[in-house]
Design a protein around this motif. Structure first.
Motif, PDB file in Angstrom:
ATOM      1  N   SER A  29      -5.912   9.374   4.127  1.00 13.50           N
ATOM      2  CA  SER A  29      -5.696   7.935   4.241  1.00 13.50           C
ATOM      3  C   SER A  29      -6.422   7.433   5.482  1.00 13.50           C
ATOM      4  O   SER A  29      -6.036   7.747   6.601  1.00 13.50           O
ATOM      5  CB  SER A  29      -4.198   7.631   4.350  1.00 13.50           C
ATOM      6  OG  SER A  29      -3.981   6.260   4.518  1.00 13.50           O
TER       7      SER A  29
ATOM      8  N   VAL B  84       1.817  11.870  10.617  1.00 13.65           N
ATOM      9  CA  VAL B  84       0.606  11.628   9.835  1.00 13.65           C
ATOM     10  C   VAL B  84       0.365  12.781   8.863  1.00 13.65           C
ATOM     11  O   VAL B  84      -0.021  12.571   7.708  1.00 13.65           O
ATOM     12  CB  VAL B  84      -0.621  11.469  10.773  1.00 13.65           C
ATOM     13  CG1 VAL B  84      -1.922  11.520   9.981  1.00 13.65           C
ATOM     14  CG2 VAL B  84      -0.526  10.165  11.541  1.00 13.65           C
TER      15      VAL B  84
ATOM     16  N   ARG C 216       3.764  13.891   4.972  1.00 14.97           N
ATOM     17  CA  ARG C 216       4.182  12.629   4.366  1.00 14.97           C
ATOM     18  C   ARG C 216       4.842  12.805   3.002  1.00 14.97           C
ATOM     19  O   ARG C 216       5.239  11.827   2.378  1.00 14.97           O
ATOM     20  CB  ARG C 216       2.981  11.677   4.261  1.00 14.97           C
ATOM     21  CG  ARG C 216       2.572  11.086   5.602  1.00 14.97           C
ATOM     22  CD  ARG C 216       1.343  10.214   5.461  1.00 14.97           C
ATOM     23  NE  ARG C 216       0.128  11.008   5.395  1.00 14.97           N
ATOM     24  CZ  ARG C 216      -0.965  10.628   4.736  1.00 14.97           C
ATOM     25  NH1 ARG C 216      -0.974   9.500   4.064  1.00 14.97           N
ATOM     26  NH2 ARG C 216      -2.029  11.391   4.730  1.00 14.97           N
TER      27      ARG C 216
ATOM     28  N   THR D  72      -7.023  12.810   7.492  1.00 12.09           N
ATOM     29  CA  THR D  72      -7.260  11.371   7.330  1.00 12.09           C
ATOM     30  C   THR D  72      -8.739  11.056   7.132  1.00 12.09           C
ATOM     31  O   THR D  72      -9.143   9.902   7.141  1.00 12.09           O
ATOM     32  CB  THR D  72      -6.745  10.582   8.562  1.00 12.09           C
ATOM     33  OG1 THR D  72      -7.463  11.009   9.724  1.00 12.09           O
ATOM     34  CG2 THR D  72      -5.256  10.816   8.769  1.00 12.09           C
TER      35      THR D  72
ATOM     36  N   LEU E 124      -4.711   5.682   8.477  1.00 16.78           N
ATOM     37  CA  LEU E 124      -3.958   6.476   9.438  1.00 16.78           C
ATOM     38  C   LEU E 124      -4.873   7.186  10.445  1.00 16.78           C
ATOM     39  O   LEU E 124      -4.385   7.792  11.391  1.00 16.78           O
ATOM     40  CB  LEU E 124      -3.102   7.522   8.719  1.00 16.78           C
ATOM     41  CG  LEU E 124      -1.928   6.984   7.896  1.00 16.78           C
ATOM     42  CD1 LEU E 124      -1.227   8.132   7.171  1.00 16.78           C
ATOM     43  CD2 LEU E 124      -0.941   6.238   8.780  1.00 16.78           C
TER      44      LEU E 124
END
Length: 226
Positions: free
Chosen positions: A14, A87, A90, A224, A17
Protein backbone atom coordinates in the motif's frame (compact mmCIF):
# COMPACT_ATOMS: atom_id res chain seq x y z
CA UNK A 1 -13.01 -18.62 -8.03
CA UNK A 2 -10.25 -20.62 -6.36
CA UNK A 3 -7.89 -17.67 -6.52
CA UNK A 4 -10.53 -15.47 -4.90
CA UNK A 5 -11.25 -18.00 -2.18
CA UNK A 6 -7.62 -18.37 -1.22
CA UNK A 7 -6.39 -15.57 1.01
CA UNK A 8 -2.71 -14.78 1.00
CA UNK A 9 -0.96 -14.54 4.33
CA UNK A 10 0.86 -11.47 3.03
CA UNK A 11 -0.77 -8.05 3.16
CA UNK A 12 -0.84 -6.39 -0.28
CA UNK A 13 1.52 -3.42 -0.66
CA UNK A 14 0.00 0.00 0.00
CA UNK A 15 1.72 3.10 -1.26
CA UNK A 16 -0.19 5.38 1.08
CA UNK A 17 1.53 3.69 4.03
CA UNK A 18 5.02 4.15 2.58
CA UNK A 19 5.68 7.53 4.28
CA UNK A 20 4.82 5.96 7.64
CA UNK A 21 7.07 2.98 6.93
CA UNK A 22 9.91 5.33 5.93
CA UNK A 23 9.42 7.37 9.10
CA UNK A 24 9.46 4.16 11.14
CA UNK A 25 12.73 3.01 9.56
CA UNK A 26 14.44 6.36 10.19
CA UNK A 27 13.17 6.46 13.80
CA UNK A 28 14.29 2.90 14.48
CA UNK A 29 17.79 3.42 13.07
CA UNK A 30 18.31 6.71 14.92
CA UNK A 31 16.88 5.30 18.15
CA UNK A 32 18.98 2.15 18.02
CA UNK A 33 22.21 4.06 17.36
CA UNK A 34 21.49 6.44 20.25
CA UNK A 35 20.52 3.52 22.48
CA UNK A 36 23.74 1.68 21.62
CA UNK A 37 25.82 4.71 22.60
CA UNK A 38 23.89 5.10 25.85
CA UNK A 39 24.32 1.43 26.76
CA UNK A 40 28.01 1.43 25.92
CA UNK A 41 29.14 4.82 27.17
CA UNK A 42 26.85 5.71 30.10
CA UNK A 43 29.04 6.51 33.12
CA UNK A 44 28.21 5.63 36.69
CA UNK A 45 28.22 1.87 36.34
CA UNK A 46 25.19 -0.32 35.84
CA UNK A 47 22.06 1.90 36.00
CA UNK A 48 20.16 -0.92 37.74
CA UNK A 49 22.62 -0.79 40.66
CA UNK A 50 22.17 2.91 41.38
CA UNK A 51 24.69 5.72 41.05
CA UNK A 52 27.22 6.91 43.60
CA UNK A 53 28.20 10.56 44.10
CA UNK A 54 31.78 10.02 42.91
CA UNK A 55 30.83 8.10 39.78
CA UNK A 56 28.41 10.79 38.66
CA UNK A 57 30.55 13.76 39.75
CA UNK A 58 33.51 12.52 37.71
CA UNK A 59 31.41 12.55 34.51
CA UNK A 60 28.53 14.87 35.35
CA UNK A 61 28.09 16.39 31.89
CA UNK A 62 28.35 13.04 30.13
CA UNK A 63 26.05 11.47 32.70
CA UNK A 64 23.29 14.01 32.07
CA UNK A 65 23.67 13.88 28.29
CA UNK A 66 23.71 10.11 27.96
CA UNK A 67 20.91 9.44 30.44
CA UNK A 68 18.65 12.21 29.16
CA UNK A 69 19.16 11.45 25.48
CA UNK A 70 19.35 7.71 26.15
CA UNK A 71 15.75 8.04 27.27
CA UNK A 72 14.89 9.95 24.11
CA UNK A 73 16.42 7.12 22.06
CA UNK A 74 14.00 4.67 23.67
CA UNK A 75 11.02 6.86 22.85
CA UNK A 76 12.13 7.32 19.24
CA UNK A 77 12.89 3.62 18.78
CA UNK A 78 9.67 2.34 20.34
CA UNK A 79 7.52 4.73 18.30
CA UNK A 80 9.34 3.63 15.15
CA UNK A 81 8.88 -0.03 16.07
CA UNK A 82 5.18 0.49 16.77
CA UNK A 83 4.59 2.16 13.40
CA UNK A 84 6.57 -0.52 11.55
CA UNK A 85 4.66 -3.36 13.21
CA UNK A 86 1.27 -1.77 12.49
CA UNK A 87 2.23 -1.19 8.85
CA UNK A 88 3.57 -4.72 8.50
CA UNK A 89 0.85 -6.69 10.30
CA UNK A 90 -2.57 -5.73 8.95
CA UNK A 91 -4.38 -9.07 8.71
CA UNK A 92 -3.50 -12.11 10.79
CA UNK A 93 -2.22 -11.01 14.20
CA UNK A 94 -3.29 -7.39 13.69
CA UNK A 95 -4.99 -7.11 17.09
CA UNK A 96 -1.90 -8.44 18.88
CA UNK A 97 0.27 -6.08 16.83
CA UNK A 98 -1.78 -3.02 17.73
CA UNK A 99 -1.97 -3.82 21.44
CA UNK A 100 1.75 -4.59 21.49
CA UNK A 101 2.48 -1.32 19.73
CA UNK A 102 0.51 0.62 22.34
CA UNK A 103 2.53 -1.05 25.09
CA UNK A 104 5.77 -0.28 23.22
CA UNK A 105 4.96 3.44 23.00
CA UNK A 106 3.88 3.46 26.66
CA UNK A 107 7.15 1.77 27.63
CA UNK A 108 9.16 4.34 25.70
CA UNK A 109 7.35 7.22 27.38
CA UNK A 110 7.81 5.83 30.91
CA UNK A 111 11.46 4.91 30.41
CA UNK A 112 12.19 8.29 28.84
CA UNK A 113 10.65 10.09 31.81
CA UNK A 114 12.48 7.83 34.27
CA UNK A 115 15.90 8.29 32.69
CA UNK A 116 15.38 12.05 32.38
CA UNK A 117 14.49 12.20 36.07
CA UNK A 118 17.63 10.25 36.97
CA UNK A 119 19.72 12.55 34.78
CA UNK A 120 18.32 15.71 36.39
CA UNK A 121 18.41 14.55 40.02
CA UNK A 122 21.97 13.24 40.03
CA UNK A 123 23.35 16.02 37.86
CA UNK A 124 22.05 18.76 40.18
CA UNK A 125 23.03 16.80 43.30
CA UNK A 126 26.65 16.59 42.15
CA UNK A 127 26.87 20.21 40.96
CA UNK A 128 28.91 22.03 43.58
CA UNK A 129 27.58 25.34 42.28
CA UNK A 130 24.15 24.25 43.54
CA UNK A 131 25.04 22.12 46.58
CA UNK A 132 28.31 21.83 48.44
CA UNK A 133 29.89 18.37 48.35
CA UNK A 134 28.74 17.33 51.84
CA UNK A 135 25.12 18.22 51.19
CA UNK A 136 25.29 16.75 47.68
CA UNK A 137 26.63 13.44 48.97
CA UNK A 138 23.91 13.31 51.59
CA UNK A 139 21.27 14.01 48.97
CA UNK A 140 22.59 11.29 46.63
CA UNK A 141 22.63 8.81 49.52
CA UNK A 142 19.06 9.77 50.37
CA UNK A 143 17.92 9.28 46.76
CA UNK A 144 19.66 5.90 46.57
CA UNK A 145 17.97 4.79 49.80
CA UNK A 146 14.55 6.17 48.80
CA UNK A 147 14.38 5.61 45.05
CA UNK A 148 10.70 4.72 44.89
CA UNK A 149 9.80 7.75 42.77
CA UNK A 150 12.38 6.81 40.16
CA UNK A 151 11.42 3.13 40.22
CA UNK A 152 7.76 4.12 39.82
CA UNK A 153 8.66 5.21 36.29
CA UNK A 154 11.35 2.71 35.34
CA UNK A 155 9.68 -0.47 36.61
CA UNK A 156 6.33 0.01 34.80
CA UNK A 157 8.26 1.06 31.70
CA UNK A 158 10.35 -2.09 31.76
CA UNK A 159 7.27 -4.25 32.38
CA UNK A 160 5.39 -2.55 29.53
CA UNK A 161 8.28 -3.23 27.17
CA UNK A 162 8.36 -6.91 28.13
CA UNK A 163 4.62 -7.17 27.43
CA UNK A 164 5.11 -5.30 24.14
CA UNK A 165 7.92 -7.65 23.13
CA UNK A 166 5.81 -10.75 23.79
CA UNK A 167 2.77 -9.39 21.94
CA UNK A 168 4.74 -8.11 18.96
CA UNK A 169 6.67 -11.37 18.70
CA UNK A 170 3.40 -13.35 18.75
CA UNK A 171 1.84 -11.00 16.17
CA UNK A 172 4.78 -11.31 13.78
CA UNK A 173 4.88 -15.09 14.10
CA UNK A 174 1.14 -15.35 13.54
CA UNK A 175 1.14 -12.97 10.57
CA UNK A 176 3.89 -14.86 8.70
CA UNK A 177 4.82 -11.67 6.89
CA UNK A 178 8.54 -12.11 7.51
CA UNK A 179 11.01 -14.85 8.34
CA UNK A 180 10.34 -16.46 11.72
CA UNK A 181 13.91 -16.01 12.88
CA UNK A 182 13.48 -12.22 12.96
CA UNK A 183 10.82 -12.07 15.72
CA UNK A 184 12.71 -14.87 17.51
CA UNK A 185 15.86 -12.74 17.38
CA UNK A 186 13.87 -9.77 18.67
CA UNK A 187 12.63 -11.79 21.65
CA UNK A 188 16.05 -13.25 22.48
CA UNK A 189 17.71 -9.85 22.13
CA UNK A 190 15.21 -8.25 24.51
CA UNK A 191 15.92 -10.91 27.14
CA UNK A 192 19.67 -10.41 26.74
CA UNK A 193 19.21 -6.64 27.07
CA UNK A 194 17.43 -7.14 30.40
CA UNK A 195 20.12 -9.48 31.73
CA UNK A 196 23.00 -7.26 30.51
CA UNK A 197 21.71 -3.65 30.67
CA UNK A 198 24.89 -1.61 30.28
CA UNK A 199 28.57 -1.42 29.44
CA UNK A 200 30.37 -3.21 26.63
CA UNK A 201 28.63 -6.48 27.47
CA UNK A 202 25.27 -4.71 27.38
CA UNK A 203 26.04 -3.12 24.03
CA UNK A 204 26.92 -6.52 22.55
CA UNK A 205 23.85 -8.13 24.14
CA UNK A 206 21.62 -5.42 22.64
CA UNK A 207 22.77 -6.12 19.08
CA UNK A 208 20.35 -9.03 18.33
CA UNK A 209 17.34 -6.95 19.31
CA UNK A 210 18.65 -3.89 17.45
CA UNK A 211 19.23 -5.91 14.28
CA UNK A 212 15.78 -7.48 14.54
CA UNK A 213 14.04 -4.12 15.04
CA UNK A 214 15.82 -2.60 12.03
CA UNK A 215 14.92 -5.65 9.91
CA UNK A 216 11.27 -5.34 10.97
CA UNK A 217 11.27 -1.69 9.89
CA UNK A 218 13.06 -2.51 6.62
CA UNK A 219 10.53 -5.24 5.86
CA UNK A 220 7.63 -2.89 6.67
CA UNK A 221 8.95 -0.41 4.12
CA UNK A 222 9.51 -3.16 1.56
CA UNK A 223 5.89 -4.25 1.94
CA UNK A 224 4.72 -0.77 0.98
CA UNK A 225 6.68 -0.73 -2.28
CA UNK A 226 4.78 -0.46 -5.54
Amino acid sequence: MTAIAERSTHTPPSLRLRPFATLALVAVVVGQVMGFLFTWLAPGGDPSEGNSYDKVADHRGAFWTLYAYGGVSMAVSTVGLAIAVCVLVRERGAVLARIGSVFAVLAGALLTAGLAAIAAVYSYATDTAALNETVGRGFVDYVNDHDGRLISLMAPGGLAFIVATLLITAALLRSRVLARWIPALFLVGTVLGIVFPSGTTGAIAALPSAVAVVLIAVDARRHTAA
